[in-house]
Design an enzyme around this catalytic site. Structure first.
Site, PDB file in Angstrom:
ATOM      1  N   HIS A 201      17.065  43.413  24.276  1.00 30.45           N
ATOM      2  CA  HIS A 201      16.967  43.363  22.811  1.00 30.45           C
ATOM      3  C   HIS A 201      16.025  44.456  22.286  1.00 30.45           C
ATOM      4  O   HIS A 201      15.090  44.194  21.534  1.00 30.45           O
ATOM      5  CB  HIS A 201      16.486  41.986  22.345  1.00 30.45           C
ATOM      6  CG  HIS A 201      16.904  41.676  20.927  1.00 30.45           C
ATOM      7  ND1 HIS A 201      17.268  40.417  20.527  1.00 30.45           N
ATOM      8  CD2 HIS A 201      17.026  42.464  19.832  1.00 30.45           C
ATOM      9  CE1 HIS A 201      17.579  40.429  19.235  1.00 30.45           C
ATOM     10  NE2 HIS A 201      17.443  41.679  18.792  1.00 30.45           N
TER      11      HIS A 201
ATOM     12  N   GLU B 161      17.959  34.186  24.906  1.00 30.27           N
ATOM     13  CA  GLU B 161      17.084  35.316  25.230  1.00 30.27           C
ATOM     14  C   GLU B 161      15.691  34.827  25.619  1.00 30.27           C
ATOM     15  O   GLU B 161      15.086  34.062  24.870  1.00 30.27           O
ATOM     16  CB  GLU B 161      16.982  36.265  24.032  1.00 30.27           C
ATOM     17  CG  GLU B 161      18.305  36.952  23.727  1.00 30.27           C
ATOM     18  CD  GLU B 161      18.210  37.983  22.611  1.00 30.27           C
ATOM     19  OE1 GLU B 161      17.140  38.072  21.948  1.00 30.27           O
ATOM     20  OE2 GLU B 161      19.192  38.711  22.388  1.00 30.27           O
TER      21      GLU B 161
ATOM     22  N   ARG C  32      24.144  40.477  17.648  1.00 33.37           N
ATOM     23  CA  ARG C  32      23.632  39.161  18.014  1.00 33.37           C
ATOM     24  C   ARG C  32      24.496  38.607  19.144  1.00 33.37           C
ATOM     25  O   ARG C  32      25.719  38.744  19.146  1.00 33.37           O
ATOM     26  CB  ARG C  32      23.665  38.187  16.824  1.00 33.37           C
ATOM     27  CG  ARG C  32      22.545  38.389  15.815  1.00 33.37           C
ATOM     28  CD  ARG C  32      21.207  37.982  16.391  1.00 33.37           C
ATOM     29  NE  ARG C  32      20.128  38.068  15.425  1.00 33.37           N
ATOM     30  CZ  ARG C  32      19.381  39.149  15.217  1.00 33.37           C
ATOM     31  NH1 ARG C  32      19.635  40.262  15.878  1.00 33.37           N
ATOM     32  NH2 ARG C  32      18.399  39.118  14.350  1.00 33.37           N
TER      33      ARG C  32
END
Length: 320
Positions: A284, A265, A236
């Site tokens: 991601h 993000e 994370r």
């Protein structure tokens, strides 16, 4: 005829929810696929749901208080930091994740980032394409077998990463106060966080984001790392103080970093970390493979169905 339930997908960035619809077809003939990215959107569109599948939707205490019929919330993936777990427990809502769908993929991706950094693949690729053919510009490059990999977190993914770097001949150390000794491979040496940061040539992060781990890698801790060391984060973004990391890279106090996750993000185009040649990143996607995506979708739907039918959940993360 089986009982009928109200189940909704609050948000999902996959290409379809055909797998979920297949799993839930008998219990939920209609499975709405929504795009709820705010608290108000969840409240407005999901107040009547009995089970909710989510990806990024914010489930605060305020939101959960409006989900008066909800029995199950399932998060696509491992992290549940967008859900108020205590509030859900207070309201009798079972929250589950899917912890085992992409274990090898995330470890593989962390390993790939590590290899690209330590072998300077991205930089070498760019230089060759510019017409520069001189391996000496890549110096220093060190043999992996004389380096130490430090892993923060020894859950499923941390253990998978440990296996991979050990197979390369690296020394493996790890930090995880919650790790059960029987789950730690015998070739992994458990150490304190500060010792790990000082000793590692590569630090790879594999722990969940909680209030206790937010900014776990603060500026003071990042400055404990060797100037020749690399940082890899596939967990994370908010585990790392990214502003501090930018300063260290600017000062040459860290050899480089590879991130699959960010605190914001997607990061804006002018995000400071993106300007560093020694910083590599991906969107991601560490969890992703075609196989992992299918497993994720199937497991999420099956977990919701178990709870609705009164069966024990397999992946509950909040305890009443």
């Amino acid at each position: 005829m089986s009982a009928q339930y109200v189940v909704k997908v609050a948000d999902c960035d996959h290409g379809s929810i055909d797998i979920e619809r297949g799993v839930l077809r008998e219990a939920c003939p209609s499975l709405p696929w929504l795009n709820c990215r705010t608290e108000d959107a969840v409240i407005a569109q999901c107040a009547d749901t009995e089970a909710l599948l989510i990806m990024y939707a914010p489930l605060t205490r305020r939101v959960l208080g409006h989900l008066t019929s909800c029995k199950s919330i399932v998060r696509y993936g491992v992290g549940v930091d967008t859900i108020d777990l205590r509030a859900a427990a207070d309201l009798g809502i079972i929250v589950s994740n899917v912890p085992d769908y992409g274990t090898q993929e995330v470890a593989d991706h962390a390993l790939a980032l590590m290899m690209c950094l330590t072998r300077k693949i991205v930089r070498a690729n760019a230089q060759v394409k510019r017409g520069e053919w001189d391996f000496r510009q890549m110096r220093p490059v060190h043999r992996l077998q004389v380096q130490t990999a430090g892993l923060i977190g020894m859950g499923r993914i941390g253990q998978a990463m440990a296996h991979k770097v050990h197979a390369l001949g690296m020394r493996v150390i790890a930090f995880d106060p919650a790790a059960a000794p029987e789950h730690v491979p015998d070739y992994v040496e458990m150490v304190g966080l500060e010792e790990l940061l000082r000793a590692s040539d590569v630090v790879s992060v594999h722990c969940p984001l909680t209030e206790r781990t937010r900014n776990l890698l603060s500026e003071d801790r990042l400055r404990l790392m060797k100037p020749i060391a690399y940082l890899v984060n596939t967990a994370r973004g908010n585990l790392v103080d990214e502003a501090a990391l930018d300063r260290l890279l600017s000062e040459g106090r860290l050899a480089g970093a590879g991130f699959d996750v960010f605190g914001i993000e997607p990061p804006p185009a002018d995000y400071p970390l993106l300007r560093h040649e020694t910083f590599i990143c991906s969107p991601h996607m560490a969890w992703h493979s075609d196989e992992a995506e299918r497993d994720l979708k199937r497991s999420a739907a099956e977990e919701a169905l178990r709870v609705l039918r009164g069966e024990p959940p397999k992946y509950q993360v909040n305890r009443f």
